[in-house]
Design an enzyme around this catalytic site. Structure first.
Site, PDB file in Angstrom:
ATOM      1  N   ARG A  35     -91.268 -52.014 -35.031  1.00 59.81           N
ATOM      2  CA  ARG A  35     -92.517 -52.662 -34.609  1.00 59.81           C
ATOM      3  C   ARG A  35     -92.494 -54.166 -34.840  1.00 59.81           C
ATOM      4  NH1 ARG A  35     -96.877 -48.023 -36.426  1.00 59.81           N
ATOM      5  NH2 ARG A  35     -96.993 -47.055 -34.375  1.00 59.81           N
ATOM      6  N   LYS A 197     -98.718 -30.058 -32.445  1.00 61.77           N
ATOM      7  CA  LYS A 197    -100.161 -30.007 -32.176  1.00 61.77           C
ATOM      8  C   LYS A 197    -100.433 -29.998 -30.682  1.00 61.77           C
ATOM      9  CE  LYS A 197    -100.865 -33.654 -34.891  1.00 61.77           C
ATOM     10  NZ  LYS A 197     -99.602 -33.827 -35.585  1.00 61.77           N
ATOM     11  N   GLY A 374    -100.555 -42.513 -31.066  1.00 62.13           N
ATOM     12  CA  GLY A 374    -101.904 -42.167 -30.586  1.00 62.13           C
ATOM     13  C   GLY A 374    -102.329 -43.051 -29.424  1.00 62.13           C
TER      14      GLY A 374
HETATM   15  P1  AMP Z   1     -96.686 -33.623 -33.054  1.00 58.56           P
HETATM   16  O1  AMP Z   1     -97.243 -34.582 -34.078  1.00 58.56           O
HETATM   17  O2  AMP Z   1     -97.700 -32.696 -32.524  1.00 58.56           O
HETATM   18  O3  AMP Z   1     -95.898 -34.340 -31.972  1.00 58.56           O
HETATM   19  O4  AMP Z   1     -95.650 -32.699 -33.840  1.00 58.56           O
HETATM   20  C1  AMP Z   1     -94.425 -33.161 -34.325  1.00 58.56           C
HETATM   21  C2  AMP Z   1     -93.862 -32.119 -35.251  1.00 58.56           C
HETATM   22  O5  AMP Z   1     -93.683 -30.904 -34.540  1.00 58.56           O
HETATM   23  C3  AMP Z   1     -92.508 -32.437 -35.836  1.00 58.56           C
HETATM   24  O6  AMP Z   1     -92.652 -32.740 -37.197  1.00 58.56           O
HETATM   25  C4  AMP Z   1     -91.691 -31.175 -35.607  1.00 58.56           C
HETATM   26  O7  AMP Z   1     -90.981 -30.752 -36.763  1.00 58.56           O
HETATM   27  C5  AMP Z   1     -92.746 -30.157 -35.269  1.00 58.56           C
HETATM   28  N1  AMP Z   1     -92.240 -29.037 -34.453  1.00 58.56           N
HETATM   29  C6  AMP Z   1     -91.533 -29.099 -33.316  1.00 58.56           C
HETATM   30  N2  AMP Z   1     -91.192 -27.871 -32.884  1.00 58.56           N
HETATM   31  C7  AMP Z   1     -91.696 -26.990 -33.766  1.00 58.56           C
HETATM   32  C8  AMP Z   1     -91.674 -25.560 -33.860  1.00 58.56           C
HETATM   33  N3  AMP Z   1     -91.039 -24.813 -32.962  1.00 58.56           N
HETATM   34  N4  AMP Z   1     -92.320 -24.992 -34.917  1.00 58.56           N
HETATM   35  C9  AMP Z   1     -92.936 -25.766 -35.836  1.00 58.56           C
HETATM   36  N5  AMP Z   1     -93.003 -27.116 -35.789  1.00 58.56           N
HETATM   37  C10 AMP Z   1     -92.381 -27.715 -34.768  1.00 58.56           C
END
Ligand code: AMP
Length: 393
Positions: A35, A197, A374
């Site tokens: 950044r 998420k 975000g």
């Molecule tokens: P997000 O903030 O929603 O983009 O989520 C990112 C996180 O999703 C990362 O820390 C990954 O480790 C997690 N992630 C990705 N695939 C999986 C999965 N199949 N099961 C659990 N966590 C996951």
């Protein structure tokens, strides 16, 4: 009209620049300067034009209290290294001393102010705080894309007190790739989504159902869709509250976009389990969870990516932080990187996908890597950004 940096006469002017120096720090050293580097084109342009530069930023969430772990001092030291020149630092962004240092600046000097969020007035968009910040500058430039979806004193409130205001090169570039490029994308347009998420990506999916040719969904969020389709997902991550929403999305997508889910997955008992195996997405055993996409999925997704003109990627395909479940994310990053070489427009939407490509040392393989997680999601979802709108004159 939204003015860009090059349209200002900056010579001998005090230029207040809102940057995003919200970088990770360990043992008082910046561990990832992406950044800070991303703000350099704007800072260097102002230096070359003979401006007096005052930089403001937040770091972390100190909730209005001083926290030595969230001082911007290490970011200042990193900036001084990158610019190869000394910079001035004030430990309170609105103190009389800080204003005196600003008034004493000579052209070509840089003054960094301490973390804005040591004052609760920053996130409250407090008027007096904005006035005190505005006293530092004659021209206001916002180049902090990572907070452009927030309405804070240092980006929204402060802009009211300037006639001369505009955006820096970074925000300009982020808008070019995350907004303009999406209005008339080189087709086919493919959205690659992953991460854990699902709720933070619903708006994005709903918008892209209308404009994308393909939406590839991997990562933990895929299981909510697979369960909604009636598949056996074993002990995989699922957001039960989103099942009906997932059904609505799949119904809405019919005939508009090609929604593609994993056909196979790397499964294990937990993230710490070294004993993993590949299962078809309909046959995950009760006691196992899907933690990465499998080889057939990698192939399917990569084929779609190779045939796309524009690829937008947000969210890892698996638990990329853990060796053994990083492969799907790494292979897709390679496929998207290959598409860049073949002249597709490739955009990484910040957040964890940016962390993943940093881990794989592939930061330079894409047309654009966003500095905002975000903020990128918000802009891509079609929302107006209050702090950018406030720069209109
Ligand atoms: P997000 O903030 O929603 O983009 O989520 C990112 C996180 O999703 C990362 O820390 C990954 O480790 C997690 N992630 C990705 N695939 C999986 C999965 N199949 N099961 C659990 N966590 C996951």
């Amino acid at each position: 009209m939204l003015k860009t940096l090059k349209s200002f006469d900056l010579k001998d002017k005090r230029v207040l620049i809102r940057v995003d120096f919200n970088v990770p720090v360990e043992n008082e050293l910046v561990t990832d300067d992406f950044r800070i580097r991303s703000a350099l084109p704007t800072i260097k342009h102002c230096l070359n034009e003979g401006a007096k530069i005052i930089l403001i930023s937040h770091m972390g969430r100190p909730n209005g209290k001083f926290d030595s772990n969230l001082s911007l001092m290490p970011a200042g030291e990193k900036l001084a290294d990158l610019l190869e020149m000394p910079i001035k630092f004030s430990d309170n962004c609105i103190s009389e001393d800080a204003h005196d240092v600003t008034l004493g600046l000579r052209s070509g000097e840089v003054h960094l102010l301490e973390n804005l969020r040591f004052h609760i007035e920053e996130t409250n968009n407090d008027q007096n705080f904005s006035i005190n910040l505005a006293k530092h500058g004659q021209v206001f430039i916002n180049d902090a894309f990572g907070t452009a979806h927030r309405s804070h004193a240092s980006n929204l409130g402060v802009s009211k007190y300037f006639n001369q205001k505009g955006m820096g090169f970074l925000i300009d570039k982020e808008l070019e790739f995350l907004d303009e490029a999406m209005k008339a994308p080189k087709k086919p347009l493919t959205l690659v989504l992953g991460g854990a998420k699902i709720d933070t990506k619903i708006d994005l999916i709903n918008r892209f159902i209308q404009i994308a040719d393909h939406i590839l969904i991997g990562g933990g969020m895929a299981f909510t869709f697979l369960k909604a389709k009636g598949k056996n997902i074993g002990a995989s991550l699922v957001d039960e509250t989103m099942l009906s929403q997932a059904k609505i999305i799949m119904a809405n997508a019919r005939g508009k976009t090609n929604l593609i889910f994993p056909s196979d997955l790397i499964c294990a008992k937990s993230m710490n389990d070294k004993d993993s195996s590949i299962f078809n997405s309909n046959e995950i055993p009760e006691d196992l969870m899907g933690l990465d996409i499998g080889p057939s999925t990698i192939k399917n997704f990569s084929d779609v990516i190779a045939a796309s003109g524009t690829i937008l990627w947000n969210g890892p395909m698996g638990v990329f932080e853990v060796d053994g479940f990083h492969n799907g994310t790494e292979k897709l990053a390679e496929s998207i990187g290959m598409a860049t070489k073949n002249e597709s427009i490739t955009i990484v939407g910040g957040g964890d996908s940016a962390a993943a490509i940093k881990k794989f040392e592939m930061m330079h393989n894409f047309s654009h890597v966003s500095t905002g997680g975000g903020a990128a999601l918000s802009l891509l979802s079609g929302n107006t950004m209050p702090a950018i709108y406030a720069l209109e004159i």
